[in-house]
Design an enzyme around this catalytic site. Sequence first.
Site, PDB file in Angstrom:
ATOM      1  CE  LYS A  68      -1.780   1.904   3.586  1.00 28.16           C
ATOM      2  NZ  LYS A  68      -1.325   3.638   4.549  1.00 28.16           N
ATOM      3  CG  ASN A  69       3.050   2.771   3.546  1.00 22.52           C
ATOM      4  OD1 ASN A  69       1.356   2.907   3.864  1.00 22.52           O
ATOM      5  ND2 ASN A  69       3.395   2.199   4.660  1.00 22.52           N
ATOM      6  CB  CYS A  89      -4.575  10.845  11.209  1.00 24.77           C
ATOM      7  SG  CYS A  89      -2.941   9.880  12.292  1.00 24.77           S
ATOM      8  NE  ARG A 114       1.196  10.387  10.148  1.00 24.58           N
ATOM      9  CZ  ARG A 114       0.872   8.939   9.474  1.00 24.58           C
ATOM     10  NH1 ARG A 114      -0.919   8.837   9.483  1.00 24.58           N
ATOM     11  NH2 ARG A 114       1.480   8.635   8.558  1.00 24.58           N
ATOM     12  CG  ASP A 128       3.026   1.499   9.198  1.00 21.30           C
ATOM     13  OD1 ASP A 128       2.570   2.715  10.770  1.00 21.30           O
ATOM     14  OD2 ASP A 128       2.983   1.978   8.464  1.00 21.30           O
ATOM     15  NE  ARG A 132      -7.086   4.281   5.717  1.00 20.72           N
ATOM     16  CZ  ARG A 132      -5.694   5.017   6.586  1.00 20.72           C
ATOM     17  NH1 ARG A 132      -6.110   5.225   7.875  1.00 20.72           N
ATOM     18  NH2 ARG A 132      -4.762   5.093   6.284  1.00 20.72           N
TER      19      ARG A 132
HETATM   20  C1  UD1 Z   1       4.683   6.761   5.943  1.00 19.67           C
HETATM   21  C2  UD1 Z   1       3.473   5.555   6.371  1.00 19.67           C
HETATM   22  C3  UD1 Z   1       3.354   5.142   7.031  1.00 19.67           C
HETATM   23  C4  UD1 Z   1       3.938   4.799   8.352  1.00 19.67           C
HETATM   24  C5  UD1 Z   1       4.993   5.759   8.161  1.00 19.67           C
HETATM   25  C6  UD1 Z   1       6.731   5.670   9.998  1.00 19.67           C
HETATM   26  C7  UD1 Z   1       2.728   5.994   4.232  1.00 19.67           C
HETATM   27  C8  UD1 Z   1       1.234   6.556   3.211  1.00 19.67           C
HETATM   28  N1  UD1 Z   1       2.655   6.417   5.578  1.00 19.67           N
HETATM   29  O1  UD1 Z   1       4.046   7.672   6.898  1.00 19.67           O
HETATM   30  O2  UD1 Z   1       2.227   3.868   7.645  1.00 19.67           O
HETATM   31  O3  UD1 Z   1       3.295   4.624  10.356  1.00 19.67           O
HETATM   32  O4  UD1 Z   1       5.521   5.934   7.123  1.00 19.67           O
HETATM   33  O5  UD1 Z   1       7.001   4.530   8.782  1.00 19.67           O
HETATM   34  O6  UD1 Z   1       3.825   5.749   3.913  1.00 19.67           O
HETATM   35  N2  UD1 Z   1       7.096  14.027  10.658  1.00 19.67           N
HETATM   36  C9  UD1 Z   1       7.039  15.874  11.479  1.00 19.67           C
HETATM   37  N3  UD1 Z   1       6.773  16.468  10.226  1.00 19.67           N
HETATM   38  C10 UD1 Z   1       7.080  16.478   8.740  1.00 19.67           C
HETATM   39  C11 UD1 Z   1       6.627  14.679   8.461  1.00 19.67           C
HETATM   40  C12 UD1 Z   1       6.606  13.896   9.551  1.00 19.67           C
HETATM   41  O7  UD1 Z   1       6.741  16.464  12.729  1.00 19.67           O
HETATM   42  O8  UD1 Z   1       6.374  17.251   8.073  1.00 19.67           O
HETATM   43  C13 UD1 Z   1       6.294  13.288  12.623  1.00 19.67           C
HETATM   44  C14 UD1 Z   1       5.890  12.544  12.005  1.00 19.67           C
HETATM   45  O9  UD1 Z   1       4.508  13.535  13.051  1.00 19.67           O
HETATM   46  C15 UD1 Z   1       6.641  10.700  12.946  1.00 19.67           C
HETATM   47  C16 UD1 Z   1       7.641  11.241  12.734  1.00 19.67           C
HETATM   48  O10 UD1 Z   1       7.687  12.187  11.970  1.00 19.67           O
HETATM   49  O11 UD1 Z   1       5.920  11.172  14.468  1.00 19.67           O
HETATM   50  C17 UD1 Z   1       7.845   9.661  11.440  1.00 19.67           C
HETATM   51  O12 UD1 Z   1       7.208   9.835  10.067  1.00 19.67           O
HETATM   52  P1  UD1 Z   1       6.278  10.010   8.802  1.00 19.67           P
HETATM   53  O13 UD1 Z   1       7.860   9.163   8.485  1.00 19.67           O
HETATM   54  O14 UD1 Z   1       6.796  11.247   8.346  1.00 19.67           O
HETATM   55  O15 UD1 Z   1       5.528   9.516   8.319  1.00 19.67           O
HETATM   56  P2  UD1 Z   1       4.280   9.799   7.184  1.00 19.67           P
HETATM   57  O16 UD1 Z   1       5.110   9.210   5.554  1.00 19.67           O
HETATM   58  O17 UD1 Z   1       3.350   9.837   7.419  1.00 19.67           O
END
Ligand code: UD1
Length: 421
Positions: A22-23, A116, A121, A306, A398
């Site tokens: 999915k991701n 979320c 996030r 995850d 999902r």
């Molecule tokens: C992706 C995955 C999700 C997985 C996560 C971590 C998808 C669609 N989703 O989510 O399933 O759990 O990676 O492996 O691929 N953060 C910030 N600022 C930012 C971006 C992130 O503070 O601009 C924080 C987030 O709140 C979180 C951490 O960084 O605490 C890691 O998030 P991130 O790796 O970005 O996760 P996603 O890409 O949202």
Amino acid sequence: MDKLAIIGGRELYGELEISGAKNSALKVMVASLLTADALTLTNVPDLADVRQLLVLLDNHGVEIDRDGATLRLKAKEITSTTAPYEIVRKMRASFNVLGPLLAREGEARVSLPGGCAIGARPVDLHLKALEAMGAQIELEEGYVVASAKQGLRGARVSFPFVSVGATEHSMMAATLAEGVTTLENAAREPEIVDLADCLNAMGARVEGAGTSTITIHGVAALHGATHDVLPDRIEMGSYAMAVGAAGGELLLKRGRMSLLGAADGILAEAGLTLTDEPDGLRVTKWGRPTKGTNVHTEPFPGFPTDLQAQYMALMALADGTSVIRETIFENRYMHAPELMRLGANIHVDGQTATVRGVKSLRGAPVMATDLRASMSLVIAGLSAEGQTFISRLYHLDRGFERLDKKLQSVGALVERVPDTD
Ligand code: UD1
């Protein structure tokens, strides 16, 4: 709406096909916005999140052709550079259209995704990276309004901490930027490598994906390509843990150990036997009890957040105590009280959960709270005595393709039934 009825206590035997990730699918689908040519994706899972992203791509003018697991996307002309709140709020990954729209059209207006269930996030790292590449960014009425009239330009971006989404987003935007972009402290997830492979097949010049430093040499235009989405390591790890909890032996077709990162050693320590075979990953669990082992979540190759909820379900029946520490998201233990309804002994203190293994779980009605948390309830239900009903199935839909059918095919007593409550 449906709920899932599970009669626990049956071991799982046979073969299961692991779907496309999915991701990864969600990101390579977004990459279609970067070219006017057709991008053909194979091994795309049929999931609610994928269908949701198609609604957004359609809104931007992408022609969509779907035939089973093959998806053909052609963004011949971008008809709108606005990604509306009504669509983006339903799925966070939609936010990643911002960079590609900006790179191709010089402007984009994309709704902020909002919070979320598992944490705030924010998207600050995404925006900082685009700004470093020369984008002007304003926030207006809940929307990010970005422009780069002269086009994006290469930049050195050093992330303060690892973000999967920000790495992918910057990588896509940088493919069409003028000059060289370097991403430091980049995420190393297999999905990053998959996206880089897809972009390179489209004519991009991305180097170093899978390491902490990714270099992207901008090119003037990308072209069409065909890309096969990599297998879903979270689905694979979840079924491995289902075997761990319920017992039995499964061949997880298309799976492979390397996708598990550090999780393979942790699962082996807990008592599962994992073996790479030509067709997939074989997982075996019989005889000896599961051993309580400690885990903390980390970016890849560490143990994935995850799989944390599913691991907690496995540990609920372990011999001994397991201490789990969630380091990625601030609010990711909502499954704990639901697992406790089934008889698990869990104590949560901030980001740490202590799970004291019990001899048995007993079926009960429980509620899915988020995507991965739902799977932990399925795993617990498969190993519990009696019947478990899991409501709010839309969370599972999902991200887990044909979950009930797949589990039925390996001997589980699982059925979708109407939720009349
Ligand atoms: C992706 C995955 C999700 C997985 C996560 C971590 C998808 C669609 N989703 O989510 O399933 O759990 O990676 O492996 O691929 N953060 C910030 N600022 C930012 C971006 C992130 O503070 O601009 C924080 C987030 O709140 C979180 C951490 O960084 O605490 C890691 O998030 P991130 O790796 O970005 O996760 P996603 O890409 O949202």
